[in-house]
Design a protein around this motif. Structure first.
Motif, PDB file in Angstrom:
ATOM      1  N   TYR A   1       3.982  -8.648   6.519  1.00 19.63           N
ATOM      2  CA  TYR A   1       3.039  -8.100   6.015  1.00 19.63           C
ATOM      3  C   TYR A   1       3.131  -6.671   6.261  1.00 19.63           C
ATOM      4  O   TYR A   1       3.482  -5.975   7.012  1.00 19.63           O
ATOM      5  N   ARG A   2       2.297  -5.981   5.305  1.00 20.07           N
ATOM      6  CA  ARG A   2       2.295  -4.327   5.332  1.00 20.07           C
ATOM      7  C   ARG A   2       1.072  -4.063   5.760  1.00 20.07           C
ATOM      8  O   ARG A   2      -0.055  -5.115   5.380  1.00 20.07           O
ATOM      9  N   THR A   3       0.580  -2.968   6.492  1.00 21.62           N
ATOM     10  CA  THR A   3      -0.531  -2.591   6.615  1.00 21.62           C
ATOM     11  C   THR A   3      -0.699  -1.114   6.886  1.00 21.62           C
ATOM     12  O   THR A   3       0.358  -0.413   6.982  1.00 21.62           O
TER      13      THR A   3
ATOM     14  N   ASP B   1      -1.698 -10.812   1.398  1.00 26.01           N
ATOM     15  CA  ASP B   1      -0.988 -11.041   2.458  1.00 26.01           C
ATOM     16  C   ASP B   1      -1.767 -12.124   3.510  1.00 26.01           C
ATOM     17  O   ASP B   1      -1.195 -12.812   4.289  1.00 26.01           O
ATOM     18  N   TYR B   2      -2.917 -11.627   3.614  1.00 29.23           N
ATOM     19  CA  TYR B   2      -4.024 -12.550   4.342  1.00 29.23           C
ATOM     20  C   TYR B   2      -3.900 -13.980   3.738  1.00 29.23           C
ATOM     21  O   TYR B   2      -3.878 -14.864   4.452  1.00 29.23           O
ATOM     22  N   ASN B   3      -4.078 -14.076   2.554  1.00 33.90           N
ATOM     23  CA  ASN B   3      -4.078 -15.266   1.942  1.00 33.90           C
ATOM     24  C   ASN B   3      -2.793 -16.239   2.244  1.00 33.90           C
ATOM     25  O   ASN B   3      -2.718 -17.458   2.569  1.00 33.90           O
TER      26      ASN B   3
ATOM     27  N   LEU C   1      -4.291  -2.448  -1.599  1.00 32.99           N
ATOM     28  CA  LEU C   1      -4.213  -1.679  -0.437  1.00 32.99           C
ATOM     29  C   LEU C   1      -3.619  -0.346  -0.880  1.00 32.99           C
ATOM     30  O   LEU C   1      -4.243   0.645  -0.404  1.00 32.99           O
ATOM     31  N   GLU C   2      -3.015  -0.371  -1.935  1.00 32.86           N
ATOM     32  CA  GLU C   2      -2.653   1.004  -2.518  1.00 32.86           C
ATOM     33  C   GLU C   2      -3.846   1.770  -3.189  1.00 32.86           C
ATOM     34  O   GLU C   2      -3.805   2.999  -2.602  1.00 32.86           O
TER      35      GLU C   2
END
Length: 669
Positions: free
Chosen positions: A361-363, A403-405, A471-472
């Motif tokens: 995942y990205r963060t 990403d969480y899902n 997120l972007e």
């Protein structure tokens, strides 16, 4: 005089006072043995597994602690011997033996004791060094070697350190004899203290210092500050303990004397009267016992908790077998992450392995302080970072909802301007969330979990994960408030972690290949099996050192208790002899002895328990730096250690009180 006259007198003096000298010599041998063993292990060639550097540096510090403590404690215990022997030296002086002749007897006594201690301690240390080496290697999960070696440097260091201590002890004894008059030497044992008066100023000062130390312990929230303040609090507690025990012992005796129903009882009258006239020394001795017990309890409970909870700490810090973290220039770096996945898969294919339980995942990561649902991380706010309460400082991860899902197997949906919050090691109750007064996010729900993250586990500050629909777009709105990227306030990361169904050795090979070819310079890779050795080295080493130092401090406490009982027994011998002549039976003496012992003897243990309770919050904060978050485990180990030492303390009480009884009842040899 014959050439062996003085050595014979010295030997006879030791032999006739064997009840005092044998425990003292055994303690000296024990100190020498412990010092050599710790020194030997700090440089042992057999401890060459990963993590050895950590444990060897800690053992080196342990050598210094044992040396300094041995100097202080042997001076303390030697004072009991000198107090008992001064009468004998005074008699020699009256019979015509000059101070020079007495000094020669002292020289030979010191030489005999030093010879027993150095030769016996060094020999025992050499004999036991391999056993302790195997124990340490087993605790560190290292490879056992059965070759036996002796450390010449360790032997030399031991002889120099403790030889120097015995020289200082001799010079101190010589000073006491040379400055005393013959009559003073003869009366040294019978000279008691003046009727003590309660020094209320010292008592109030002790209460104030102890209150300050307790306040520091229970109010500090920042683990780093707790580590620095711990030593200040320790010094404060030591000073306050001495002041309060001296003051409190006098007050206790005065209170008991005023309670006629208690004081004028056969069991209590003699004991309270005897204690009243030596409360200054009694209080100092009890304070010393209390401090040593507290040190043992703190060291052993904390190091045991660390060692028992080590596996949990490792897996929290390194959630997967292989953990990768890559810093990105921006969130649109799909090509870079795809290339890394290919490189990783190529390396795994060579080992016929496949990644399992993958985290991908990205963060966006930032940190700041949180107040009323607003995260402040702008440079102006960060200037006052240190002035903020620790509970307000948080590490924040923005993660896309997709990403969480995917990782959590959920199907959550969010409208624009909504977010999910996962608080890690903290709580979040505010209905909204925003950064620097920017866009307000309505908190749709506070979820109860997300995948483990090594960074969030490593930090000593609480963490919140903010899951957003885009997120972007979130990052663009945040940066619109001010471009802080030059200050490193916003950092973009990609996490890629997975498990491997492979032996530990092969996992370490894959890790090395990933380091060499699979991760770009902006990335970082960690392997649980590689880091495990350092954890075992650190936690196993701390427990081992805690056990060694606990043995040293515990032996010191037992010897102080023993000498306290013996010296007070000789002081009370004449009083009990008179009481027996007027009808006191041995049964009455036993009841009186029990009354005296129980009146003050368990105060050090009780006070050590109080110190431990107030120190617990600070200890817990410091252990967070070692990634120990299991408070229940720490409570259990602390309680178990206290109960164990409570039983041990009761056994020591019974044994030493028997010696006291034998002296005052004339049952001694």
């Amino acid at each position: 005089m014959k050439s062996f006259f003085y050595p014979k007198l010295a030997w006879e003096g030791i032999r006739k006072n064997k009840q005092l000298y044998i425990p003292y010599i055994i303690t000296c041998i024990g100190m020498v043995t412990m010092y050599y063993i710790v020194y030997y292990l700090s440089s042992s060639p057999a401890i060459d597994m990963p993590g050895a550097t950590t444990i060897c540096s800690m053992l080196g510090m342990g050598c210094s602690v044992i040396a300094v403590f041995s100097l202080l404690f042997l001076f303390y215990s030697n004072s009991f011997l000198m107090r008992r022997r001064k009468r004998e030296f005074g008699l020699y002086n009256i019979l015509g033996m000059g101070k020079w002749n007495i000094s020669r007897i002292l020289f030979w006594e010191s030489l005999i004791v030093a010879a027993f201690a150095l030769l016996g301690g060094a020999s025992l240390g050499i004999a036991l060094s391999k056993l302790f080496e195997l124990l340490l290697i087993n605790m560190m999960k290292g490879e056992v070697r059965f070759d036996f070696t002796v450390s010449p440097e360790g032997v030399l260091s031991t002889l120099l350190i403790f030889g120097g201590i015995f020289v200082l002890l001799f010079l101190n004894a010589l000073r006491q004899i040379s400055l005393s008059k013959p009559v003073e030497l003869l009366r040294s044992e019978s000279v008691g203290e003046k009727p003590p008066k309660a020094n209320w100023l010292a008592g109030l000062l002790g209460l104030g210092i102890l209150g300050g130390a307790y306040y520091i312990a229970v109010t500090i929230q920042d683990p780093v500050t707790a580590l620095a303040a711990f030593f200040v609090a320790v010094i404060m507690v030591i000073c306050a303990t001495y002041l309060l025990f001296v003051f409190g012992s006098v007050v206790l005796c005065r209170i008991l004397q005023k309670r006629k129903n208690y004081y004028y009882q056969p069991n209590h009258f003699v004991s309270v009267s005897s204690m009243t006239y030596r409360m200054k020394r009694n209080g100092a001795g009890l304070a010393s016992i209390c401090i040593l017990l507290t040190m043992v309890l703190v060291m052993l409970s904390s190091t045991t908790a660390l060692f028992v909870g080590m596996e949990d700490s490792i897996h929290i810090r390194y959630p997967k077998d292989v953990n990768m973290e890559v810093e990105l220039e921006n969130l649109q770096a799909e090509e870079e992450t795809t290339q890394i996945r290919r490189s990783v898969q190529t390396i795994l294919d060579r080992h016929l392995a496949a990644p399992e339980n993958v985290y991908d995942y990205r963060t966006v990561v930032t940190s700041g302080f949180l107040q009323n649902g607003v995260l402040y991380n702008n440079p102006e706010a960060l200037t006052g970072f240190q002035e903020k309460a620790d509970s307000e400082v948080v590490l924040t991860f923005f993660v896309p909802l997709s990403d969480y899902n995917r990782l959590m197997g959920q199907e959550q949906t969010l409208a624009e301007g909504e977010a999910l919050i996962y608080p890690f090691r903290t709580e979040y109750t505010n209905p909204t969330f925003q950064v620097n007064g920017g866009e307000v996010y309505q908190v749709k729900d506070v979820v109860n979990g997300f995948v483990d993250n090594g960074n969030s586990a490593m930090t000593i500050y609480p963490t919140i994960f903010v899951f957003v629909p885009d997120l972007e777009a979130t990052v663009a709105s945040l940066e619109a408030k001010g471009n802080f990227s030059g200050n490193g306030i916003w950092q973009y990361y990609w996490y890629y972690a997975f498990d491997l169904d492979l032996p530990a050795a092969e996992q370490r090979e894959i890790y090395q290949e990933l380091k060499d070819a699979g991760v770009p310079s902006s990335g970082h890779v960690e392997c649980l099996e590689v880091e495990r050795a350092d954890f075992y080295g650190l936690f196993g080493g701390l427990l081992f050192l805690g056990i060694m130092l606990s043995i040293v401090f515990l032996v010191a406490a037992v010897l102080i208790i023993y000498y306290k009982q013996i010296s007070e027994g000789y002081e009370d011998e004449a009083r009990f002899e008179i009481m027996q002549k007027v009808g006191m039976t041995k049964r009455d003496i036993r009841k009186t002895v029990n009354s005296q012992m129980l009146t003050v003897f368990f105060l050090p243990l009780v006070m050590a328990g109080v110190h431990l309770c107030f120190a617990f919050p600070m200890i817990r904060k410091m252990l967070l730096m070692f990634n120990l978050w299991d408070t229940k485990l720490l409570i259990l180990t602390t309680a178990a250690c206290f109960l164990l030492f409570g039983v041990l303390y009761a056994i020591v009480y019974r044994l030493t009180s028997n010696h006291y009884f034998a002296i005052v009842s004339r049952e001694k040899e």
